[in-house]
Design a protein around this motif. Structure first.
Motif: not given
Length: 181
Positions: A156-180
């Motif tokens: 019961r751990s899924r949080v995004y409607c689609d891992s390829r769109t919303c999930g990927n977008r959110m993971h990339v945003a988190a990665y970029r925030a960590r890099r900054r």
């Protein structure tokens, strides 16, 4: 999820139906009879020709299902689903088709799209609630997405409607925030 094939299909259909609403962040996916016919075909529904009256009924049903998905708690979801089921004519029929074993359909042959969806999807949601799986009815965790889905993951751990769109977008945003940082 240890649910039958038909229940999984019905839960996918109800989530897809809700996600056609403009309230979920896109254009109205049921803008006309052509779109409803495409929905019916996509979900392999056994109904006759789609009419403008069917479109109005399905749009109304879509709003009621959305209220069940977005209920703040299980008791409210149960109450909202009971109201929907009270208005639904349910005709249980045993059937075998498409290589699947004997199972129950909850709509009469020749049912309209709204009648079929109300009965089949309403009963699938009722079974989900009876199984104590209300938490599986989710809204996407992405801040700019209001699409709904049924979490079929084992834990019961899924949080995004689609891992390829919303999930990927959110993971990339988190990665970029960590890099900054």
């Amino acid at each position: 999820m240890p649910f039958s094939h038909d229940m999984v299909c019905s839960l996918a259909a109800v989530a897809d139906l809700i996600n056609t609403a403009p309230e979920t962040g896109g254009p109205d996916g049921l803008g006309g009879p052509t779109e409803l016919e495409a929905f019916v075909k996509r979900h392999e529904m056994s109904v006759g020709p789609v009419t403008p009256a069917d479109l109005d009924q399905v749009r109304s049903l879509r709003a009621r299902f959305h209220e069940v998905f977005t209920a703040p708690d299980q008791a409210t979801a149960v109450s909202r689903l009971n109201v929907l089921l009270d208005r639904t004519q349910i005709t249980a029929r045993l059937t075998e088709h498409d290589g699947f074993p004997l199972h129950v359909h909850y709509f009469a042959p020749g049912a309209s799209p709204a009648e079929l969806l109300a009965a089949d999807c309403g009963v699938a949601l009722a079974q989900l609630l009876v199984e104590g799986e209300w938490e599986r009815l989710r809204t996407c965790a992405a801040p700019d997405c209001d699409r709904v889905f049924v979490d079929e993951s084992r834990n019961r751990s899924r949080v995004y409607c689609d891992s390829r769109t919303c999930g990927n977008r959110m993971h990339v945003a988190a990665y970029r925030a960590r890099r900054r940082a």
